[in-house]
Design a protein around this motif. Sequence first.
Motif, short mmCIF file in Angstrom:
data_model
loop_
_atom_site.label_atom_id
_atom_site.label_comp_id
_atom_site.label_asym_id
_atom_site.label_seq_id
_atom_site.Cartn_x
_atom_site.Cartn_y
_atom_site.Cartn_z
N LEU A 190 -2.87 11.76 -6.70
CA LEU A 190 -3.32 10.82 -5.66
C LEU A 190 -4.82 10.60 -5.79
O LEU A 190 -5.58 11.52 -6.07
CB LEU A 190 -2.99 11.37 -4.27
N ALA A 236 -5.41 2.63 1.57
CA ALA A 236 -4.12 2.69 2.26
C ALA A 236 -4.30 2.87 3.76
O ALA A 236 -3.64 2.20 4.57
CB ALA A 236 -3.26 3.80 1.68
N SER A 263 0.82 -1.20 0.00
CA SER A 263 0.00 0.00 0.00
C SER A 263 0.86 1.26 0.00
O SER A 263 0.58 2.22 -0.73
CB SER A 263 -0.92 -0.03 1.22
N ILE A 264 1.92 1.26 0.80
CA ILE A 264 2.85 2.39 0.81
C ILE A 264 3.47 2.55 -0.58
O ILE A 264 3.56 3.66 -1.11
CB ILE A 264 3.95 2.20 1.87
N GLY A 265 3.87 1.43 -1.16
CA GLY A 265 4.46 1.46 -2.50
C GLY A 265 3.50 2.01 -3.54
O GLY A 265 3.89 2.82 -4.40
N GLU A 283 0.97 4.08 -3.04
CA GLU A 283 0.78 5.52 -2.81
C GLU A 283 1.98 6.31 -3.31
O GLU A 283 1.82 7.36 -3.95
CB GLU A 283 0.53 5.80 -1.32
N LEU A 284 3.18 5.83 -3.04
CA LEU A 284 4.39 6.50 -3.53
C LEU A 284 4.44 6.49 -5.06
O LEU A 284 4.83 7.48 -5.69
CB LEU A 284 5.64 5.84 -2.95
N PHE A 285 4.05 5.37 -5.66
CA PHE A 285 4.02 5.27 -7.11
C PHE A 285 3.05 6.29 -7.70
O PHE A 285 3.36 6.97 -8.69
CB PHE A 285 3.63 3.85 -7.53
N GLN A 286 1.88 6.41 -7.10
CA GLN A 286 0.91 7.39 -7.58
C GLN A 286 1.48 8.80 -7.52
O GLN A 286 1.36 9.57 -8.48
CB GLN A 286 -0.36 7.36 -6.72
N PHE A 287 2.10 9.11 -6.40
CA PHE A 287 2.59 10.48 -6.20
C PHE A 287 3.77 10.80 -7.12
O PHE A 287 3.78 11.85 -7.77
CB PHE A 287 2.99 10.67 -4.73
N PHE A 288 4.76 9.90 -7.17
CA PHE A 288 5.98 10.22 -7.90
C PHE A 288 5.95 9.85 -9.38
O PHE A 288 6.59 10.51 -10.18
CB PHE A 288 7.19 9.55 -7.23
#
Length: 142
Positions: A114, A122, A100-102, A104-109
Motif C-alpha cells: 500500500l 483515497a 479509489s476503492i478499486g 486500493e484493493l488492487f494495490q493490496f491484493f
Amino acid sequence: MKLTPYILLALALVGLGDTAFLSYYHLLGVIPGCALKGCEIVLASPYTMIGGPLGLPFAYAGFFFYLYMFALGILLVIDPYSKGLRLGVLVYTGIGFVLSIGFELFQFFVIGALCMYCGISAVTTLLLFITAVWHWRTTRAS
C-alpha cells in the motif's frame, strides 16, 4: 449547507497537492520517500500507468480528477442549488470513490503493498463523496 461547497474546494486542494507531488516526482523519474515501505513497491510497479508503459500515469489522472472537482466546487459556490450541478458532483465523486476503492484493493491484493500517497488520495476522495452526499441532502428541498 453553506459550507459544503467550500469543504469540497478545500478537499480538492488537498487532492491536488497530493497528486501534484506524485506527478512531479513521476516527471523526474524518482520515487518519493514515504513513511510506509509500500510506496516504493507500488510506485515502481508496472501498474502505475493507465494503458501500459506508454500510457497516462495514475498520478496525472488523479491531478485532473481533483482539478475538475475544484472547478465543480467553484460552480457550486456560485449556484449551490443547481439540481444538475448537484447531481453531477454527486455522480462524479461517487465514481471517484468507487475507483479509489478499486485502486486500493488492487494495490493490496495484486501488488501486495500500500502507498501512503494513494491512501491520502483515497481518504480525500471518500471525504469528497461524503461532502457531496451531505450537500445533496441539505439542498434537496430547494
